[in-house]
Design an enzyme around this catalytic site. Structure first.
Site, short mmCIF file in Angstrom:
data_model
loop_
_atom_site.label_atom_id
_atom_site.label_comp_id
_atom_site.label_asym_id
_atom_site.label_seq_id
_atom_site.Cartn_x
_atom_site.Cartn_y
_atom_site.Cartn_z
N GLY A 150 0.83 -1.21 0.00
CA GLY A 150 0.00 0.00 0.00
C GLY A 150 0.87 1.26 0.00
O GLY A 150 0.65 2.20 -0.77
N TYR A 151 1.85 1.26 0.87
CA TYR A 151 2.77 2.39 1.00
C TYR A 151 3.54 2.60 -0.32
O TYR A 151 3.70 3.74 -0.78
CB TYR A 151 3.72 2.06 2.14
#
Ligand SMILES: NC(=O)c1ccc[n+]([C@@H]2O[C@H](COP(=O)([O-])OP(=O)(O)OC[C@H]3O[C@@H](n4cnc5c(N)ncnc54)[C@H](O)[C@@H]3O)[C@@H](O)[C@H]2O)c1
Length: 247
Positions: A150-151
């Site tokens: 996600g990051y």
């Protein structure tokens, strides 16, 4: 203060209330820049700005807030010549353990902050014929570090924006680069070191130098890219990573 390096040029540093952003802001001040300390948290921004009073607080993932940051900077310090898009931070977990809210927050705080601040600051740099946009990305984009999907979606977007903007503004005296750290020792890192030493050991195990970076090591690369002497360096993602990824 080494005034000759920036001679009072105006810099905006986002996420300057603590951690890496604060170290970057201090380093740019030492090089003679006048810094606007921007953060989500009022108390942190005010404390970091100290006697200069050049503090701004608000959620920079919001376009109007980013516009107000740039407007306040122009009014109080002058047109921004240097923008450091440092606001962000990871919500690190396996992809399927995310919720819609944590995924949105990850993109908002790491990518939208950088897009809106760049969008509002670049016209001032273009008008002046000189500018530096320096993003704080992440080396994890290069090695697909565990729990970082996600990051990395957010930071990878930032890395991608770097190349596009670099080309677009290459003839306007503006360079656009990203500094991509591996794990960095921050107050938060120290907390995790106490509460979850196994996690820290796992993260450090992929770093050939066998240690995390320091805030100052990241700030040093930002300071270099902000200077006149780095004027031919643009569109780069420069890792500060103890050799974690190479080339
Ligand atoms: N610490 C690391 O190991 C590491 C590694 C690679 C990349 N980075 C990146 O470096 C940057 C700084 O990291 P750090 O460890 O100092 O983080 P941190 O969490 O200590 O500080 C980030 C700051 O950004 C501010 N911020 C977050 N969202 C914001 C928003 N929407 N609007 C305005 N301000 C906002 C926070 O209030 C905070 O003061 C981040 O972008 C992070 O993703 C950190």
């Amino acid at each position: 203060m080494r005034e000759s390096l920036h001679d009072g040029r105006v810099a905006i540093v986002t996420g300057a209330g603590q951690g890496i952003g604060l170290a970057i802001a201090r380093r740019l001040e030492a090089d003679g820049a006048r810094v606007m300390f921007a953060d989500l948290e009022e108390a942190a921004a005010r404390k970091a700005a100290g006697e200069t009073g050049a503090a701004f607080w608000g959620d920079l993932a919001d376009e109007e807030t980013a516009a107000r940051l740039v407007a306040k900077t122009v009014e109080t310090l002058g047109a921004p010549a240097i923008l450091v898009n440092n606001a962000g931070g990871g919500i690190l977990r396996p992809f399927l353990d995310h919720t819609p809210e944590t995924l949105r927050a990850t993109i908002d705080r790491n990518l939208w902050t950088a897009i809106w601040c760049s969008w509002h600051a670049l016209p001032h740099m273009k008008a002046a014929g000189w500018g530096r946009v320096i993003n704080i990305g992440a080396d994890s984009v290069r090695n697909g570090l565990f729990d970082h999907a996600g990051y990395n979606a957010a930071k990878g977007g930032m890395h991608g924006m770097t190349t596009g903007l670099a080309r677009e503004f290459a003839r306007d005296g503006i360079t656009v680069n990203t500094v991509a750290p591996c794990a960095v020792v921050t107050p938060q890192y120290r907390e995790i070191e106490k509460s979850n030493p196994d996690l820290i050991a796992k993260v450090v195990s992929v770093i050939p130098m066998g240690r995390a970076g320091t805030e100052e090591e990241v700030a040093s690369m930002v300071a270099y890219l902000a200077r006149d002497e780095a004027g031919f360096v643009t569109g780069q993602v420069v890792s500060v990573n103890g050799g974690t990824t190479m080339l």
